[in-house]
Scaffold this motif. Structure first.
Motif, short mmCIF file in Angstrom:
data_model
loop_
_atom_site.label_atom_id
_atom_site.label_comp_id
_atom_site.label_asym_id
_atom_site.label_seq_id
_atom_site.Cartn_x
_atom_site.Cartn_y
_atom_site.Cartn_z
N ARG A 181 1.26 -27.16 -53.83
CA ARG A 181 1.02 -28.17 -52.69
C ARG A 181 0.25 -27.24 -51.56
O ARG A 181 -0.53 -27.92 -50.87
CB ARG A 181 2.68 -28.23 -52.07
N LEU A 182 0.24 -25.90 -51.48
CA LEU A 182 -0.51 -25.23 -50.47
C LEU A 182 -1.82 -25.32 -50.67
O LEU A 182 -2.67 -25.50 -49.97
CB LEU A 182 0.08 -23.63 -50.65
N GLY A 183 -2.30 -25.48 -52.08
CA GLY A 183 -3.66 -25.73 -52.66
C GLY A 183 -4.32 -26.94 -52.18
O GLY A 183 -5.50 -27.22 -51.51
N LEU A 184 -3.28 -27.87 -52.02
CA LEU A 184 -3.71 -29.30 -52.01
C LEU A 184 -3.66 -29.58 -50.19
O LEU A 184 -4.82 -30.24 -49.91
CB LEU A 184 -2.78 -30.35 -52.20
N VAL A 185 -3.10 -28.67 -49.67
CA VAL A 185 -3.17 -28.96 -47.99
C VAL A 185 -4.47 -27.66 -47.30
O VAL A 185 -4.83 -28.16 -46.19
CB VAL A 185 -1.91 -28.71 -47.24
N SER A 186 -4.64 -26.99 -48.09
CA SER A 186 -5.85 -26.10 -47.71
C SER A 186 -6.94 -26.27 -47.77
O SER A 186 -7.37 -27.23 -48.67
CB SER A 186 -5.57 -24.40 -48.27
N ARG A 289 10.11 -5.39 -38.39
CA ARG A 289 10.30 -6.41 -37.57
C ARG A 289 9.59 -6.11 -36.08
O ARG A 289 9.55 -7.18 -35.38
CB ARG A 289 11.58 -6.71 -37.78
N ARG A 290 10.02 -4.95 -35.75
CA ARG A 290 9.77 -4.62 -34.30
C ARG A 290 8.35 -4.60 -34.10
O ARG A 290 7.93 -4.99 -32.85
CB ARG A 290 10.37 -3.12 -34.09
N ARG A 291 7.58 -4.46 -34.94
CA ARG A 291 6.09 -4.58 -34.71
C ARG A 291 5.33 -6.03 -34.53
O ARG A 291 4.11 -6.02 -34.21
CB ARG A 291 5.37 -3.62 -36.17
N ILE A 292 6.36 -7.06 -35.10
CA ILE A 292 5.70 -8.39 -34.79
C ILE A 292 5.67 -8.46 -33.45
O ILE A 292 6.49 -8.57 -32.38
CB ILE A 292 6.71 -9.54 -35.48
N GLN A 293 4.32 -9.03 -32.98
CA GLN A 293 3.85 -9.34 -31.51
C GLN A 293 4.14 -10.80 -31.16
O GLN A 293 4.29 -11.00 -30.11
CB GLN A 293 2.38 -8.66 -31.26
N ALA A 294 3.68 -11.58 -32.06
CA ALA A 294 3.70 -12.99 -31.84
C ALA A 294 3.80 -13.90 -33.07
O ALA A 294 3.44 -13.27 -34.14
CB ALA A 294 2.45 -13.43 -30.89
N TRP A 295 4.04 -15.28 -32.99
CA TRP A 295 4.23 -15.88 -33.98
C TRP A 295 3.69 -17.11 -33.96
O TRP A 295 3.37 -17.79 -32.71
CB TRP A 295 5.82 -16.43 -34.16
N THR A 296 3.23 -17.76 -35.18
CA THR A 296 2.33 -19.18 -34.93
C THR A 296 3.00 -20.02 -36.23
O THR A 296 2.83 -19.66 -37.50
CB THR A 296 0.80 -18.71 -35.27
N LEU A 297 3.21 -21.19 -35.75
CA LEU A 297 3.56 -22.17 -36.76
C LEU A 297 2.49 -23.33 -36.70
O LEU A 297 2.03 -23.72 -35.61
CB LEU A 297 4.89 -22.84 -36.53
N ARG A 298 2.06 -23.59 -37.97
CA ARG A 298 0.83 -24.55 -38.13
C ARG A 298 1.38 -25.72 -38.80
O ARG A 298 2.03 -25.76 -39.64
CB ARG A 298 -0.30 -24.02 -38.64
N GLU A 299 0.73 -26.95 -38.44
CA GLU A 299 0.94 -28.11 -39.12
C GLU A 299 -0.09 -29.07 -39.08
O GLU A 299 -0.38 -29.61 -38.02
CB GLU A 299 2.20 -28.95 -38.54
N SER A 300 -1.02 -29.17 -40.07
CA SER A 300 -2.11 -29.85 -40.31
C SER A 300 -1.60 -31.42 -40.66
O SER A 300 -0.39 -31.81 -40.89
CB SER A 300 -3.09 -29.58 -41.25
N VAL A 301 -2.40 -32.36 -40.63
CA VAL A 301 -2.31 -33.89 -41.29
C VAL A 301 -1.73 -33.61 -42.42
O VAL A 301 -0.99 -34.43 -42.75
CB VAL A 301 -3.41 -34.77 -40.91
N LEU A 302 -2.40 -32.83 -43.42
CA LEU A 302 -1.96 -32.83 -44.92
C LEU A 302 -0.47 -31.92 -45.00
O LEU A 302 0.16 -32.24 -45.67
CB LEU A 302 -3.03 -31.99 -45.74
N HIS A 303 -0.30 -31.27 -43.91
CA HIS A 303 0.91 -30.62 -44.07
C HIS A 303 2.11 -31.44 -43.78
O HIS A 303 3.10 -31.64 -44.37
CB HIS A 303 1.30 -29.51 -42.89
N ARG A 304 1.99 -32.35 -42.70
CA ARG A 304 2.75 -33.65 -42.41
C ARG A 304 2.99 -34.67 -43.62
O ARG A 304 4.06 -35.13 -43.90
CB ARG A 304 2.12 -34.24 -41.11
N LEU A 305 1.77 -34.75 -44.34
CA LEU A 305 2.00 -35.70 -45.52
C LEU A 305 2.94 -35.03 -46.54
O LEU A 305 3.61 -36.02 -47.01
CB LEU A 305 0.54 -35.85 -46.26
N PHE A 306 2.91 -33.81 -46.67
CA PHE A 306 3.89 -33.11 -47.69
C PHE A 306 5.12 -32.84 -46.88
O PHE A 306 5.99 -32.05 -47.72
CB PHE A 306 3.20 -32.01 -48.40
#
Length: 505
Positions: A181-186, A289-306
């Motif tokens: 699925r990852l290959g299909l949406v990338s 975990r302490r070194r994580i500075q920021a977070w990013t969630l992504r959702e493309s059209v193909l992500h939403r399809l799956f």
């Protein structure tokens, strides 16, 4: 990858693996591979073989430097620090405290795995290159060094007892179906093909590249002309060819995803997170975990399809992890693909006391959609002008972009929002392709209040926030197109909190 005992007695100087010079040589040759090929292939036809001689001398020099580096590189573990002595002509002794190491990466190519070795990269928050890049260590020594750093990294907030390797908690594992699925949406396959074509156009001689292009175009035209059919049939055949090319690119993307993410596993070892992945080349990276500075969630059209999303992080040393030379790379991925529920559960576990997802997203300025649409007005005008130049009055069809752009701007403005609480500052943007970007307030380093002339005309302002480690591949953390009074109030409140709190990174 399995664990082994500690790497030996502290205080003893140690060499790299005896075959280390070979891997340094391979890395150096890989850097100069394109110039060497150009020299040998396109350097002109000479019967005396000057090109081959020059290439041979260059490889011999690189081999000498690689052997010299092996004999002049030493490292030792003393106390809670790693000491590295290196240098060809100018000698240096570098001390790297374990508590300053943010990221640990173990990389194994197929050749590394055949020799039972790994390349170790240690990164901290500052500097323009990794603190140490050890090419190469025996796999047992590399794993022992990683475990030693994990146990002795007593930076503030990381002094908790570390879980043993055998008690590691698996937070996410990707089965083969998820990687497909990852290959299909990338779009990785399209990116690789585009990069290959760009490289071919630069390396190949202009007339040779043009002849190859003309040959492919001529063959395709002849194939289409062989059909005795009307215009609609030819149009359908062209559409079928395009769809076939897109399908082949998706298959290629799936193959690349299987090679890159096979065996993906995210584990928690006490306060550190470890990601292991790869089919031919195995990569094992570790970050606190302490070194994580920021977070990013992504959702493309193909992500939403799956019905999937991806989760990436910024760390204080992420901009150094590009490979040789310290070039930038993609943000580290905790979840290359997962269901929205799995991503939310993972965030809830890693963010501890923070509530995710937020329930009370604040809207943008009521006319934010119009502000976003103004950019499409310029695009549509330029597009229509270019089309009119080539096709006359038919070019005015380019103005059809305006209603489409207005609809997208309206959907974007309705979806976009921001949230601030005692722990987090978060924004969400987009509609066609969406992303959620957020950080802990304790990780913010600076903020700006920004207004363009158009913002002032609409009575809007934006607040831009800076964290350590954000790279070019990460969207900026910004709260855009707020009513000016609200933006100024947010700017003052966050500035007061940043000044009051201690920076944690």
């Amino acid at each position: 990858m399995t664990t082994t005992p500690d790497p030996g007695a502290a205080g003893d100087d140690r060499r790299l693996h005896p075959w280390s010079w070979l891997f340094v040589l391979i890395g150096s040759v890989r850097q100069f591979l394109v110039p060497l090929l150009v020299l040998v292939i396109f350097g002109g036809r000479r019967e005396d073989g000057v090109q081959l001689a020059v290439a041979g001398v260059a490889v011999a020099v690189l081999a000498l430097l690689a052997v010299w580096r092996y004999f002049t590189y030493r490292y030792r573990i003393e106390g809670d620090s790693l000491f590295i002595r290196s240098g060809l002509l100018e000698r240096s002794l570098r001390q790297v405290p374990f508590s300053r190491i943010h990221n640990v990466e173990l990389r194994q190519t197929l050749l590394h795995r055949l020799f039972g070795v790994a390349e170790v990269t240690l990164e901290s928050a500052g500097g323009s290159k990794p603190e140490a890049q050890m090419r190469v260590l025996r796999m047992g020594e590399a794993l022992a060094l990683e475990r030693l750093i994990r146990h002795r990294g007593h930076a503030a907030g990381d002094a908790t007892a570390q879980a043993p390797e055998e008690d590691a908690q698996t937070l996410l594992a990707l089965p083969t179906a998820e990687i497909v699925r990852l290959g299909l949406v990338s779009n990785r396959g399209m990116i690789v093909v585009g990069a290959a074509l760009a490289l071919a156009s630069q390396v190949m001689q202009d007339n040779l590249f043009r002849r190859a292009f003309d040959f492919v175009r001529g063959e395709a035209s002849g194939y289409v002309a062989s059909f005795d059919c009307g215009g609609p049939s030819l149009a359908l055949a062209a559409i079928a060819l395009v769809l076939l090319a897109l399908a082949l690119l998706r298959v290629f993307s799936v193959l690349l995803a299987l090679v890159r993410y096979h065996g993906f596993r995210l584990q928690a070892h006490g306060r550190r997170l470890t990601v292991e992945r790869g089919l031919l080349a195995r990569v094992r990276s570790s970050v606190s975990r302490r070194r994580i500075q920021a977070w990013t969630l992504r959702e493309s059209v193909l992500h939403r399809l799956f019905r999937r999303r991806s989760l990436a992080i910024d760390t204080a040393g992420a901009q150094l992890q590009g490979g040789e030379g310290g070039q930038s790379r993609e943000p580290p991925e905790l979840a290359p693909i997962a269901t929205p529920a799995a991503c939310d559960a993972l965030l809830q576990d890693l963010l501890a006391d923070a509530a995710w997802p937020p329930r009370d997203w604040q809207p943008l300025h009521p006319r934010a959609w119009l502000r976003l649409w103004l950019g499409d007005l310029v695009v549509a005008a330029l597009l229509a002008a270019a089309l009119c130049w080539h096709f006359g009055a038919w070019g005015l069809l380019g103005l059809l972009w305006l209603p489409w752009g207005g609809w997208l701007a309206l959907r974007h403005a309705r979806f976009a929002g921001w949230h601030v609480d005692a722990r987090l500052v978060a924004v969400r943007e987009g509609w066609w392709s969406r992303h959620w970007r957020f950080a802990e307030i304790d990780k913010l380093q600076a903020l700006q209040l920004r207004q363009s002339p158009l913002d002032r005309r609409f009575g809007m302002a934006s607040v831009w926030l800076d964290t350590a480690g954000a790279g070019a591949a990460s969207p900026p953390l910004r709260v855009r197109h707020l009513p000016e009074a609200q933006a100024r109030m947010l700017y003052v409140d966050l500035g007061r909190e940043i000044a009051r709190r201690r920076l944690r990174w």
